[in-house]
Design a protein around this motif. Structure first.
Motif, short mmCIF file in Angstrom:
data_model
loop_
_atom_site.label_atom_id
_atom_site.label_comp_id
_atom_site.label_asym_id
_atom_site.label_seq_id
_atom_site.Cartn_x
_atom_site.Cartn_y
_atom_site.Cartn_z
N PRO A 18 9.05 22.86 -6.41
CA PRO A 18 9.86 21.63 -6.30
C PRO A 18 9.05 20.50 -5.67
O PRO A 18 8.32 20.72 -4.71
CB PRO A 18 11.02 22.06 -5.39
CG PRO A 18 10.42 23.13 -4.53
CD PRO A 18 9.45 23.87 -5.41
N PHE A 19 9.19 19.30 -6.20
CA PHE A 19 8.40 18.17 -5.71
C PHE A 19 9.36 17.14 -5.11
O PHE A 19 10.16 16.54 -5.82
CB PHE A 19 7.62 17.54 -6.87
CG PHE A 19 6.66 16.44 -6.46
CD1 PHE A 19 5.32 16.71 -6.24
CD2 PHE A 19 7.11 15.13 -6.30
CE1 PHE A 19 4.44 15.70 -5.86
CE2 PHE A 19 6.24 14.12 -5.91
CZ PHE A 19 4.90 14.41 -5.70
N LEU A 20 9.30 16.96 -3.80
CA LEU A 20 10.20 16.04 -3.11
C LEU A 20 9.41 15.04 -2.28
O LEU A 20 8.45 15.40 -1.60
CB LEU A 20 11.16 16.81 -2.20
CG LEU A 20 12.18 15.96 -1.43
CD1 LEU A 20 13.54 16.66 -1.40
CD2 LEU A 20 11.72 15.68 0.00
N SER A 21 9.82 13.77 -2.35
CA SER A 21 9.19 12.72 -1.55
C SER A 21 10.27 11.80 -0.99
O SER A 21 11.37 11.71 -1.55
CB SER A 21 8.19 11.92 -2.38
OG SER A 21 8.87 11.16 -3.38
N GLN A 73 12.50 18.86 -11.59
CA GLN A 73 11.46 19.40 -10.70
C GLN A 73 11.17 18.44 -9.57
O GLN A 73 10.83 18.84 -8.45
CB GLN A 73 10.18 19.69 -11.48
CG GLN A 73 9.09 20.35 -10.65
CD GLN A 73 7.80 20.54 -11.42
OE1 GLN A 73 7.75 20.31 -12.63
NE2 GLN A 73 6.75 20.97 -10.74
N ALA A 74 11.31 17.14 -9.84
CA ALA A 74 11.01 16.11 -8.84
C ALA A 74 12.29 15.47 -8.32
O ALA A 74 13.25 15.25 -9.06
CB ALA A 74 10.10 15.04 -9.43
N THR A 75 12.29 15.16 -7.03
CA THR A 75 13.34 14.36 -6.40
C THR A 75 12.65 13.34 -5.51
O THR A 75 11.98 13.72 -4.54
CB THR A 75 14.29 15.24 -5.55
OG1 THR A 75 14.97 16.15 -6.40
CG2 THR A 75 15.29 14.39 -4.81
N VAL A 110 0.84 -1.20 0.00
CA VAL A 110 0.00 0.00 0.00
C VAL A 110 0.88 1.25 0.00
O VAL A 110 0.65 2.20 -0.75
CB VAL A 110 -0.95 0.00 1.22
CG1 VAL A 110 -1.63 1.35 1.38
CG2 VAL A 110 -2.00 -1.10 1.08
N SER A 111 1.89 1.26 0.86
CA SER A 111 2.80 2.40 0.91
C SER A 111 3.48 2.63 -0.42
O SER A 111 3.53 3.77 -0.93
CB SER A 111 3.86 2.17 2.00
OG SER A 111 4.85 3.16 1.95
N ALA A 112 4.03 1.56 -1.01
CA ALA A 112 4.75 1.69 -2.28
C ALA A 112 3.84 2.17 -3.40
O ALA A 112 4.25 2.98 -4.25
CB ALA A 112 5.39 0.35 -2.65
N ALA A 113 2.60 1.69 -3.41
CA ALA A 113 1.66 2.11 -4.45
C ALA A 113 1.28 3.58 -4.30
O ALA A 113 1.26 4.34 -5.27
CB ALA A 113 0.41 1.23 -4.40
N LEU A 114 0.97 4.00 -3.07
CA LEU A 114 0.65 5.41 -2.83
C LEU A 114 1.82 6.30 -3.25
O LEU A 114 1.63 7.34 -3.88
CB LEU A 114 0.34 5.63 -1.35
CG LEU A 114 -1.06 5.28 -0.86
CD1 LEU A 114 -1.12 5.38 0.67
CD2 LEU A 114 -2.10 6.21 -1.48
N MET A 115 3.03 5.88 -2.86
CA MET A 115 4.21 6.68 -3.17
C MET A 115 4.44 6.75 -4.68
O MET A 115 4.73 7.83 -5.23
CB MET A 115 5.43 6.10 -2.47
CG MET A 115 6.69 6.91 -2.63
SD MET A 115 6.58 8.57 -1.92
CE MET A 115 6.63 8.18 -0.17
N ALA A 116 4.30 5.63 -5.39
CA ALA A 116 4.53 5.61 -6.84
C ALA A 116 3.51 6.50 -7.56
O ALA A 116 3.88 7.32 -8.41
CB ALA A 116 4.47 4.19 -7.36
N ILE A 117 2.24 6.35 -7.24
CA ILE A 117 1.20 7.14 -7.92
C ILE A 117 1.35 8.62 -7.56
O ILE A 117 1.18 9.51 -8.41
CB ILE A 117 -0.20 6.63 -7.54
CG1 ILE A 117 -0.35 5.16 -7.94
CG2 ILE A 117 -1.29 7.48 -8.18
CD1 ILE A 117 -0.06 4.86 -9.40
N SER A 118 1.70 8.90 -6.30
CA SER A 118 1.94 10.28 -5.89
C SER A 118 3.09 10.90 -6.68
O SER A 118 2.96 12.02 -7.20
CB SER A 118 2.28 10.31 -4.39
OG SER A 118 2.93 11.50 -4.03
N ASN A 119 4.20 10.19 -6.81
CA ASN A 119 5.36 10.71 -7.53
C ASN A 119 5.08 10.90 -9.01
O ASN A 119 5.47 11.90 -9.62
CB ASN A 119 6.55 9.75 -7.37
CG ASN A 119 7.09 9.72 -5.96
OD1 ASN A 119 6.86 10.62 -5.17
ND2 ASN A 119 7.81 8.65 -5.64
#
Length: 796
Positions: free
Chosen positions: A554-557, A452-454, A376-385
């Motif tokens: 800037p987009f950072l996660s 723009q993303a990191t 669940v965490s990995a999916a949320l993070m991937a779609i968010s990024n």
């Protein structure tokens, strides 16, 4: 090779290996009078480093014998770089050196007001780099070669600020070191040039990169409560395991041949524990001891040497002394949490609506073990990024970027989950912004300007956090000291502007200008493709914003993977309420011995899923595979919120507000509760991005269910760690036991007692009985295919 010496007791018995004295070349006539007028002089001998067990000389990683420089007095006795009583005047040292019994001479910096700049391995430097340092110091230095002949010592009349480090990988690759105060530097007078002059301003400008910025310094929580008077504290220590070590220092003072600063630190570390970190009481007891000396009150910038020592001791203290207290169950009902007025029991948190749910299925299919929470965490993070730069929250104004911690035992499938998450990023053309490590604060800022993303996906992140925490307290790995501040600052600017320093901006513009020149050359030679023109336009926009002093949006996660052993103790009051962890979602797999899926076959990413994540990334407007800067410059796609979802959000806000109000009275953890509402908004936004573009009632319910579970988890971890420090045995016991219970996988008393070794098995059993009685846990019989039946407990 550094010439600085720290003398310790380890040098005793070195005479077991006899070596002829080989004297270094010495030209004392060239040494300036500013040194000779001080009585800060020592001798040194080149002596072997021996193994205390075998008495044999040690070897280094290359197989070479290890040697060290041991300081001596003119009378032949051992000296110490921190003991002025062991130093001599220049004439005495020169006379002793001429006897041929010593390898060389040196200068103990002490309170001379001088600073040494040690430049190693001249052959590894570019002439322009060394020239810049000499020019920056305005030639106000004395320079001589080191005994090895491979480096130089520059001496300046300047004081090294307390917040200036000794060296840094990011400053000439650690080939230059700055020494002040408690150091011993060899002197040769060879190849000497220059005169030593006052140059404080020039010195601080040249070595400004070694100064730790005040914005990254975390205030120390120094207690003002006095639990015991001085006499009682001393009695407690004298009856503890620390009595011998403390007694020698307190009643006898410092050993003449020892590092007095190190002994002060040892003494204060003990006092910090037994005084509950009370700075005033620690200072008071020190002044009663045989260690006290004038140096304690000497200024070191804005603080005295004594204040700095006390602050460091308190920062390093992992907990405070309190008499052991037996667990009592008289008031246990008071620590049982109240039920949430919003019913979340019907929500399945092992899957999710829309594209996030499809990503969960793919990710879980890549692991031979069922790892629902990590998936669940990995999916949320991937779609968010993948979609986070393209969408905006029209109604609530939050951004989609996330901080997530993923906690699971070693060898239980973390690696497969991480790889599947990275596969989704690569398929969306975002592999180049997926980073596996954080090396320094400077690296973070460089990454966020290249793209723009990191997006960080870091294994063993608990170890990284430990390094960062130690660096923020002035420990090793000082280059990591500003990492948390940088992450939190950039994280909060995803829909705003990140302001940068002038030096950073200048370097970035220079780098980008070179890229413009390269693209322009391709255009002039008719070699440019469409994506070159796109990149050129993007760089021009970026330079325009940099000239105004900022980077836009800037987009950072951060997605960090770690183990319970490493992570759980990091969830302190400070981190949970004000720090990085309080802003993150925590996903934890409670089962550290999962069963392998039968007939497992690793899942492949379907063409349909690939197409959906590509559409999420760019809306199908352009091909991304040839474009080497990850960004989104088109008009942002608005995510609206349905009326039903808005109404539920209003209700949930009041529920969360009441939770925060109760936390203020109960445990002071209201900040964790308050931040949970923003997490509900963020998670529901990510769901909406991949499921129709509208935040719905279903999205909000799912998000709140997830965040509510996360909130309970953080509160239990934080409460347990707070209770351990405060010696509240009952609260520590209940919080730790509740945290270990899962609502899917039962756990036995034997497993619990192994996981909670600090707690007594009988007390754990009493806590389980109490939780069952209060309808917080359930007791079941586990009947495995093989082996005896076992009583297990689950969270209800």
């Amino acid at each position: 090779m550094s010439s600085q010496i720290d003398c310790t007791d380890d040098f005793e018995d070195l005479t077991a290996i006899e070596q002829p004295i080989k004297q270094s070349n010495l030209n004392t006539d060239n040494i300036p009078k500013e040194f000779k007028e001080h009585s800060n002089w020592l001798l040194w001998k080149r002596e072997p480093v021996t193994d205390p067990k075998t008495g044999k000389q040690k070897v280094d990683n290359t197989g070479e014998l290890k040697w060290t420089k041991v300081p001596y007095q003119a009378n032949g006795q051992k000296a110490a770089s921190t003991k002025s009583s062991t130093w001599n005047n220049f004439e005495s040292i020169k006379s002793a050196y001429d006897s041929g019994k010593f390898s060389g001479i040196g200068f103990a910096i002490g309170d001379s007001g001088l600073t040494c700049i040690d430049i190693d391995h001249e052959d590894q430097w570019k002439p322009s780099e060394l020239g810049a340092i000499y020019k920056g110091l305005n030639n106000k230095y004395y320079k001589e070669t080191s005994p090895s002949g491979s480096g130089y010592h520059l001496w300046v009349k300047a004081i090294k600020p307390d917040n200036m480090g000794c060296k840094s990988k990011n400053f000439h690759n650690s080939l230059i070191e700055v020494y002040n105060s408690d150091r011993f530097i060899t002197m040769t007078g060879n190849s000497s040039i220059g005169t030593i002059q006052e140059c404080q301003e020039e010195f601080e400008q040249v070595f400004e990169p070694l100064i730790k910025q005040a914005k990254n310094i975390i205030p120390l929580p120094i207690s003002t409560v006095i639990n015991h008077d001085n006499e009682t504290v001393l009695d407690i220590i004298n009856n503890s395991e620390q009595s011998a070590k403390f007694g020698d220092l307190h009643y006898s003072g410092s050993n003449p041949s020892a590092d007095s600063s190190g002994e002060d630190m040892t003494y204060m570390n003990i006092l910090a524990f037994y005084t509950s970190g009370n700075a005033q009481q620690m200072d008071s007891i020190y002044r009663q001891s045989a260690l006290v000396r004038a140096k304690w009150d000497e200024n070191r910038g804005p603080l005295t040497y004594g204040q700095i020592t006390i602050n460091k001791a308190v920062a390093e203290c992992k907990g405070f002394y309190s008499p052991k207290v037996e667990v009592t169950f008289e008031n246990m009902n008071e620590v049982v949490e109240e039920n949430d007025p919003f019913n979340i029991k019907g929500v399945d948190l092992t899957t999710a609506p829309g594209l996030v749910g499809e990503a969960i299925d793919y990710i879980n299919g890549c692991s031979r073990f069922t790892r629902n929470h990590l998936a669940v965490s990995a999916a949320l993070m991937a779609i968010s990024n993948i979609g986070g730069m393209r969408f905006k929250d029209e109604d609530q104004g939050v951004t989609a970027n996330l901080f997530c911690f993923n906690v699971a035992g070693s060898a239980t499938g973390k690696e497969a989950i991480q790889q599947a998450q990275n596969n989704l990023m690569v398929a969306a053309g975002m592999g180049m912004v997926s980073y596996g490590t954080i090396k320094s604060e400077q690296e973070i800022y460089r990454n966020i300007t290249r793209h723009q993303a990191t997006c960080y996906t870091i294994d063993e992140f608990g170890i990284t956090l430990n390094k960062i925490e130690q660096a923020s307290k002035g420990g090793s790995a000082s280059y990591m000291g500003g990492v948390i501040g940088a992450l939190m600052s950039i994280y909060s600017k995803a829909n705003g502007n990140l302001v940068l320093g002038a030096d950073v901006i200048g370097d970035l513009i220079d780098e980008l200008s070179k890229q413009i020149a390269a693209i322009t050359k391709k255009i002039d030679n008719n070699e440019a493709k469409d994506y070159h023109h796109t990149k050129l336009a993007s760089i021009v926009v970026l330079i325009e914003s940099l000239r105004k002093g900022y980077i836009a949006n800037p987009f950072l996660s951060v997605s960090g993977y770690t183990t319970p052993t490493t992570f759980n103790n990091l969830v302190t009051y400070q981190q949970a309420t004000n720090g990085f962890i309080g802003r993150a979602l925590i996903f934890e797999e409670k089962d550290n011995n999962p069963i392998r899926k039968p007939s497992f076959k690793k899942a492949a990413m379907t063409d349909d899923l690939k197409a959906k994540i590509l559409t999420l990334r760019n809306g199908g407007k352009y091909e991304i595979s040839h474009y080497d800067r990850v960004e989104y410059n088109d008009e942002l796609v608005p995510i609206k919120t349905s009326d039903e979802a808005n109404k539920l959000l209003d209700d949930l806000y009041l529920i969360i507000h009441n939770k925060a109000k109760l936390a203020m009275e109960k445990n002071g953890l209201e900040a964790i509760a308050r931040r949970s509402f923003e997490l509900v908004l963020k998670v529901s936004l990510v769901l909406a991005m991949g499921d129709g573009g509208v935040r719905t009632l279903e999205h909000v319910k799912w998000a709140y269910s997830l965040v509510s579970k996360d909130l309970d988890n953080k509160v239990r971890l934080t409460t347990a760690n707070m209770a351990e420090q405060e010696n509240d045995a009952t609260t520590e016991l209940l919080s730790k036991v509740r945290h270990k219970l899962d609502n899917k996988v039962g756990v036995s008393i034997g497993v619990l007692s192994n996981k909670l070794r600090r707690l007594k098995k009988d007390d754990i059993q009493k806590a389980l009985n109490h939780l069952v009685k209060n309808n917080i846990a359930v007791k079941k019989v586990s009947r495995p295919l093989r082996g005896p039946e076992t009583i297990v407990y689950l969270q209800k």
